[in-house]
Design an enzyme around this catalytic site. Structure first.
Site, PDB file in Angstrom:
ATOM      1  N   ASP A   1      37.147  37.847  38.049  1.00 43.59           N
ATOM      2  CA  ASP A   1      36.259  37.652  36.899  1.00 43.59           C
ATOM      3  C   ASP A   1      36.098  38.917  36.047  1.00 43.59           C
ATOM      4  OD1 ASP A   1      35.865  35.064  37.837  1.00 43.59           O
ATOM      5  OD2 ASP A   1      34.230  35.723  39.135  1.00 43.59           O
ATOM      6  N   GLU A   2      37.136  39.705  35.977  1.00 40.12           N
ATOM      7  CA  GLU A   2      37.073  40.946  35.193  1.00 40.12           C
ATOM      8  C   GLU A   2      37.295  40.678  33.707  1.00 40.12           C
ATOM      9  OE1 GLU A   2      39.250  40.366  37.658  1.00 40.12           O
ATOM     10  OE2 GLU A   2      38.936  41.821  39.271  1.00 40.12           O
TER      11      GLU A   2
ATOM     12  N   LYS B   1      40.341  38.587  32.860  1.00 41.51           N
ATOM     13  CA  LYS B   1      41.806  38.453  32.796  1.00 41.51           C
ATOM     14  C   LYS B   1      42.224  37.428  31.746  1.00 41.51           C
ATOM     15  CE  LYS B   1      41.754  37.411  37.170  1.00 41.51           C
ATOM     16  NZ  LYS B   1      40.354  37.740  37.515  1.00 41.51           N
TER      17      LYS B   1
ATOM     18  N   ASN C   1      41.126  27.844  42.181  1.00 43.59           N
ATOM     19  CA  ASN C   1      39.962  28.676  42.521  1.00 43.59           C
ATOM     20  C   ASN C   1      39.674  29.627  41.352  1.00 43.59           C
ATOM     21  OD1 ASN C   1      42.422  29.937  43.066  1.00 43.59           O
ATOM     22  ND2 ASN C   1      41.701  31.030  44.877  1.00 43.59           N
ATOM     23  N   ALA C   2      40.687  29.906  40.542  1.00 42.83           N
ATOM     24  CA  ALA C   2      40.515  30.788  39.388  1.00 42.83           C
ATOM     25  C   ALA C   2      39.718  30.076  38.300  1.00 42.83           C
ATOM     26  CB  ALA C   2      41.878  31.199  38.833  1.00 42.83           C
ATOM     27  N   GLY C   3      39.000  30.865  37.523  1.00 40.09           N
ATOM     28  CA  GLY C   3      38.314  30.353  36.343  1.00 40.09           C
ATOM     29  C   GLY C   3      38.442  31.418  35.280  1.00 40.09           C
ATOM     30  N   HIS C   4      39.320  31.179  34.316  1.00 43.28           N
ATOM     31  CA  HIS C   4      39.597  32.182  33.286  1.00 43.28           C
ATOM     32  C   HIS C   4      39.050  31.690  31.952  1.00 43.28           C
ATOM     33  CE1 HIS C   4      43.246  33.810  35.762  1.00 43.28           C
ATOM     34  NE2 HIS C   4      42.109  33.891  36.405  1.00 43.28           N
TER      35      HIS C   4
ATOM     36  N   GLN D   1      42.163  35.838  40.618  1.00 43.58           N
ATOM     37  CA  GLN D   1      41.345  36.635  41.538  1.00 43.58           C
ATOM     38  C   GLN D   1      41.461  38.137  41.243  1.00 43.58           C
ATOM     39  OE1 GLN D   1      43.511  33.999  43.090  1.00 43.58           O
ATOM     40  NE2 GLN D   1      41.813  32.839  42.284  1.00 43.58           N
TER      41      GLN D   1
ATOM     42  N   THR E   1      40.707  35.853  49.313  1.00 45.46           N
ATOM     43  CA  THR E   1      41.394  34.593  49.081  1.00 45.46           C
ATOM     44  C   THR E   1      42.707  34.631  49.876  1.00 45.46           C
ATOM     45  OG1 THR E   1      42.002  32.987  47.386  1.00 45.46           O
ATOM     46  CG2 THR E   1      42.642  35.290  46.971  1.00 45.46           C
TER      47      THR E   1
ATOM     48  N   VAL F   1      32.834  30.466  36.688  1.00 44.79           N
ATOM     49  CA  VAL F   1      33.444  29.471  35.801  1.00 44.79           C
ATOM     50  C   VAL F   1      33.894  28.247  36.606  1.00 44.79           C
ATOM     51  CG1 VAL F   1      35.342  29.091  34.154  1.00 44.79           C
ATOM     52  CG2 VAL F   1      34.287  31.344  34.330  1.00 44.79           C
TER      53      VAL F   1
ATOM     54  N   THR G   1      32.737  27.408  40.102  1.00 45.62           N
ATOM     55  CA  THR G   1      31.749  26.766  40.976  1.00 45.62           C
ATOM     56  C   THR G   1      30.333  26.827  40.413  1.00 45.62           C
ATOM     57  OG1 THR G   1      31.516  28.844  42.183  1.00 45.62           O
ATOM     58  CG2 THR G   1      33.062  27.239  43.075  1.00 45.62           C
ATOM     59  N   GLY G   2      30.148  27.566  39.315  1.00 50.69           N
ATOM     60  CA  GLY G   2      28.816  27.656  38.721  1.00 50.69           C
ATOM     61  C   GLY G   2      27.849  28.503  39.535  1.00 50.69           C
ATOM     62  N   ARG G   3      28.370  29.220  40.550  1.00 49.85           N
ATOM     63  CA  ARG G   3      27.474  30.072  41.355  1.00 49.85           C
ATOM     64  C   ARG G   3      27.128  31.342  40.581  1.00 49.85           C
ATOM     65  NH1 ARG G   3      30.919  30.681  46.809  1.00 49.85           N
ATOM     66  NH2 ARG G   3      32.610  30.584  45.293  1.00 49.85           N
TER      67      ARG G   3
HETATM   68  P1  GDP Z   1      38.626  36.089  34.602  1.00 50.22           P
HETATM   69  O1  GDP Z   1      38.461  35.190  35.768  1.00 50.22           O
HETATM   70  O2  GDP Z   1      39.071  37.463  34.993  1.00 50.22           O
HETATM   71  O3  GDP Z   1      39.476  35.504  33.511  1.00 50.22           O
HETATM   72  O4  GDP Z   1      37.163  36.280  33.982  1.00 50.22           O
HETATM   73  P2  GDP Z   1      36.069  35.117  33.727  1.00 50.22           P
HETATM   74  O5  GDP Z   1      36.482  34.342  32.546  1.00 50.22           O
HETATM   75  O6  GDP Z   1      35.776  34.403  34.984  1.00 50.22           O
HETATM   76  O7  GDP Z   1      34.783  35.997  33.418  1.00 50.22           O
HETATM   77  C1  GDP Z   1      34.761  36.915  32.394  1.00 50.22           C
HETATM   78  C2  GDP Z   1      33.656  36.547  31.383  1.00 50.22           C
HETATM   79  O8  GDP Z   1      33.422  37.630  30.521  1.00 50.22           O
HETATM   80  C3  GDP Z   1      34.009  35.385  30.488  1.00 50.22           C
HETATM   81  O9  GDP Z   1      32.841  34.684  30.181  1.00 50.22           O
HETATM   82  C4  GDP Z   1      34.565  36.069  29.232  1.00 50.22           C
HETATM   83  O10 GDP Z   1      34.422  35.289  28.051  1.00 50.22           O
HETATM   84  C5  GDP Z   1      33.693  37.283  29.167  1.00 50.22           C
HETATM   85  N1  GDP Z   1      34.302  38.487  28.584  1.00 50.22           N
HETATM   86  C6  GDP Z   1      35.575  38.959  28.705  1.00 50.22           C
HETATM   87  N2  GDP Z   1      35.701  40.165  28.123  1.00 50.22           N
HETATM   88  C7  GDP Z   1      34.467  40.465  27.618  1.00 50.22           C
HETATM   89  C8  GDP Z   1      33.925  41.607  26.937  1.00 50.22           C
HETATM   90  O11 GDP Z   1      34.600  42.593  26.669  1.00 50.22           O
HETATM   91  N3  GDP Z   1      32.594  41.540  26.613  1.00 50.22           N
HETATM   92  C9  GDP Z   1      31.796  40.473  26.909  1.00 50.22           C
HETATM   93  N4  GDP Z   1      30.519  40.521  26.565  1.00 50.22           N
HETATM   94  N5  GDP Z   1      32.289  39.404  27.569  1.00 50.22           N
HETATM   95  C10 GDP Z   1      33.581  39.407  27.912  1.00 50.22           C
HETATM   96  P1  IMO Z   2      39.297  34.456  38.968  1.00 47.03           P
HETATM   97  O1  IMO Z   2      40.769  34.248  38.790  1.00 47.03           O
HETATM   98  C1  IMO Z   2      36.037  35.395  41.720  1.00 47.03           C
HETATM   99  C2  IMO Z   2      36.496  34.059  45.873  1.00 47.03           C
HETATM  100  C3  IMO Z   2      35.575  32.964  46.361  1.00 47.03           C
HETATM  101  C4  IMO Z   2      35.457  33.339  47.834  1.00 47.03           C
HETATM  102  C5  IMO Z   2      36.872  33.849  48.152  1.00 47.03           C
HETATM  103  C6  IMO Z   2      37.765  32.830  48.829  1.00 47.03           C
HETATM  104  O2  IMO Z   2      38.446  33.641  38.062  1.00 47.03           O
HETATM  105  O3  IMO Z   2      38.965  35.904  38.949  1.00 47.03           O
HETATM  106  P2  IMO Z   2      39.037  30.675  47.960  1.00 47.03           P
HETATM  107  O4  IMO Z   2      38.511  29.402  47.363  1.00 47.03           O
HETATM  108  O5  IMO Z   2      39.971  31.428  47.073  1.00 47.03           O
HETATM  109  O6  IMO Z   2      39.587  30.475  49.337  1.00 47.03           O
HETATM  110  O7  IMO Z   2      37.722  31.604  48.142  1.00 47.03           O
HETATM  111  O8  IMO Z   2      37.441  34.243  46.913  1.00 47.03           O
HETATM  112  N1  IMO Z   2      37.257  33.720  44.647  1.00 47.03           N
HETATM  113  C7  IMO Z   2      36.984  34.229  43.432  1.00 47.03           C
HETATM  114  N2  IMO Z   2      36.009  35.045  43.022  1.00 47.03           N
HETATM  115  N3  IMO Z   2      36.979  34.983  40.842  1.00 47.03           N
HETATM  116  C8  IMO Z   2      37.995  34.182  41.254  1.00 47.03           C
HETATM  117  O9  IMO Z   2      39.018  33.846  40.442  1.00 47.03           O
HETATM  118  C9  IMO Z   2      38.000  33.727  42.584  1.00 47.03           C
HETATM  119  N4  IMO Z   2      38.823  32.929  43.302  1.00 47.03           N
HETATM  120  C10 IMO Z   2      38.360  32.939  44.556  1.00 47.03           C
HETATM  121  O10 IMO Z   2      34.327  33.003  45.707  1.00 47.03           O
HETATM  122  O11 IMO Z   2      34.579  34.421  47.978  1.00 47.03           O
HETATM  123 MG    MG Z   3      37.046  33.947  36.657  1.00 49.93          MG
END
Ligand code: GDP
Ligand code: IMO
Ligand code: MG
Length: 423
Positions: free
Chosen positions: A9-10, A12, A34-37, A219, A234, A294, A296-298
């Site tokens: 969730d950085e 990506k 499991n990913a949520g981008h 991840q 994971t 994104v 699981t809503g946790r």
């Molecule tokens: P991913 O799994 O690495 O793709 O990241 P996620 O989408 O799960 O979580 C990142 C969240 O931060 C998302 O809601 C993005 O829209 C948001 N986001 C990404 N880059 C930035 C940023 O530079 N600033 C802010 N405020 N939000 C960002």
């Molecule tokens: P993105 O791509 C954050 C975590 C789960 C759990 C562990 C194992 O959005 O960054 P799994 O279902 O993979 O066997 O769960 O990994 N996890 C993540 N945490 N971002 C993710 O994906 C994740 N995918 C899995 O919460 O702790």
């Molecule tokens: Mg994510």
């Protein structure tokens, strides 16, 4: 290549989408839904789970590599969801060697977690671990198996032989019928057929033609099965090496490895997290950063930036660059603590300890950096940032061991400060 440098969730998805306009292929190489981008384009927000974030760039071919585990129902609903919003998904390529997340893998994921009780991993419940376990145990079902009913039936039989014993005798659940699973899987065959390809060949031919190929990790480094905080990880390799096996490319073909790094730290699910905050600062990071999963809503666990982890990510991935995200979220703090080392049993430790016990005992050693109060979301260049924000970025770069080549100041595509080109 682009991957998560922390616990996922950085940002990506945003970073991949940003590059999508200038690359020819975007390839997912591990993980599954499991990913949520999250990708924000103008006033449109997309949440992608299985599809590479390049799918939103018209010139780009999205590829799901052999190392990914694919839930066909999720893939098809993600595709139709995008089609309804006017996104053309016809270029998608799906590896015939990718493993399929079957309904029984999802069941096993959920019952195993329930059985573990308070020792649970906090998985996403999507069947990821059990599907990779089947792959390693050589009882997995691959995409190509959907096209040979007899082989598919034999393989499902073999997989369920043991699983049904476990489900009924150990977990007290009903047995799963082979026919029902086979029927459901066969139903996906025609729908997936237009996408199935020899992706290894396609990617390598593209590289020979000097096309630009971007590998997108799911991840993050600390969730890696080998290099993460095992067992709270994971079941795949999000780290750089995973792209070679998960897409079928040699390491000599990878020219840049970009680590996506949040300006603070978050984690979802169980496991150690030295800089985790349980106070109002943690609550504020969660609120301002919108730190809610994104998939699981946790609520995500939140904490300060950890330079020990960033250095570790640089090392295990051979990072050439960082993309620092969410700097805007830190606006408004008078002082921002940054973890520069750990204290473990009274000793200062500069690098990530390899022992799980030591890592569980690690206490953060903080350095205080001066904060800023100006809105930075409109900044277009590094010099637009307030002096203290510039110093914060420079300090993180110094501690983390690779240049910060881009900075995110908001979720949108253009809310990015590009310092060095990635291509
Ligand atoms: P991913 O799994 O690495 O793709 O990241 P996620 O989408 O799960 O979580 C990142 C969240 O931060 C998302 O809601 C993005 O829209 C948001 N986001 C990404 N880059 C930035 C940023 O530079 N600033 C802010 N405020 N939000 C960002
Ligand atoms: P993105 O791509 C954050 C975590 C789960 C759990 C562990 C194992 O959005 O960054 P799994 O279902 O993979 O066997 O769960 O990994 N996890 C993540 N945490 N971002 C993710 O994906 C994740 N995918 C899995 O919460 O702790
Ligand atoms: Mg994510």
């Amino acid at each position: 290549m682009l991957l998560g440098a922390q616990w996922g969730d950085e940002g990506k998805g945003k970073a991949t989408d940003l590059l999508g306009g200038s690359v020819d292929y975007v390839v997912r190489y591990q993980g599954g839904n499991n990913a949520g981008h999250t990708v924000v384009v103008g006033d449109q927000k997309y949440a992608l789970h299985l599809l590479p974030s390049g799918i939103l760039s018209p010139g780009c071919t999205p590829v799901i590599g052999n190392g990914v585990v694919v839930d066909p129902s999720v893939l098809l609903s993600e595709l139709s969801g995008l089609n309804e919003r006017g996104v053309d998904t016809s270029k998608l390529l799906l590896s015939g060697n990718a493993h399929i997340i079957t309904p029984y893998n999802v069941t096993v994921d959920k019952v195993t977690e329930r059985f573990l009780g308070k020792r649970k991993i906090g998985t996403t419940g999507r069947g990821i671990g059990p599907t990779y376990a089947d792959k390693i145990n050589r009882v997995g079902i691959r995409v190509q198996d959907l096209y040979d009913e007899s082989i598919l039936t034999q393989k499902v039989e073999a997989a369920l032989d043991v699983k049904n014993q476990i489900l009924t005798k150990l977990y007290n659940r009903r047995a799963i019928a082979v026919d029902q699973v086979v029927e459901e899987l066969l139903d996906y065959a025609d729908k997936l057929a237009p996408y199935v390809a020899d992706t290894v060949l396609v990617i390598n031919q593209a590289l020979e033609e000097d096309k630009v190929v971007l590998f997108e990790g799911g991840q993050g480094t600390l969730l890696d099965i080998d290099h993460g905080t095992y067992p709270f990880v994971t079941s795949s390799n999000p780290t750089a090496g995973g792209a070679c096996t998960g897409a079928g490319v040699g390491p000599t073909k990878i020219s840049r490895v970009i680590g996506i790094l949040k300006a603070y730290t978050t984690r979802v699910g169980a496991g150690p997290f030295p800089t985790e905050l349980f106070d109002e600062d943690g609550e504020a990071l969660r609120r301002i950063g919108g730190e809610r999963g994104v998939t699981t809503g946790r609520d995500r666990r939140c904490g300060w930036f950890d330079a020990v982890i960033a250095r570790y990510a640089t090392r295990v991935n051979g990072l050439t660059d960082f993309f620092l995200t969410k700097l805007d979220v830190l606006t408004g703090w008078e002082q921002i603590p940054v973890c520069v080392a750990y204290e473990i049993d009274g000793k200062r430790v500069e690098e990530l300890p390899y022992s799980q016990t030591d890592f569980h005992h690690a206490k953060p050693v903080y350095e205080m950096l001066p904060g800023w109060s100006e809105d930075i979301s409109k900044a277009k260049s590094f010099s637009d940032l307030p002096k203290n924000a510039q110093s914060y970025v420079k300090a993180l770069e110094e501690m983390s061991g690779a240049p910060i080549s881009a900075i995110g100041v908001g979720p949108g595509r253009d809310e990015t400060i590009q310092i060095n080109s990635f291509l």
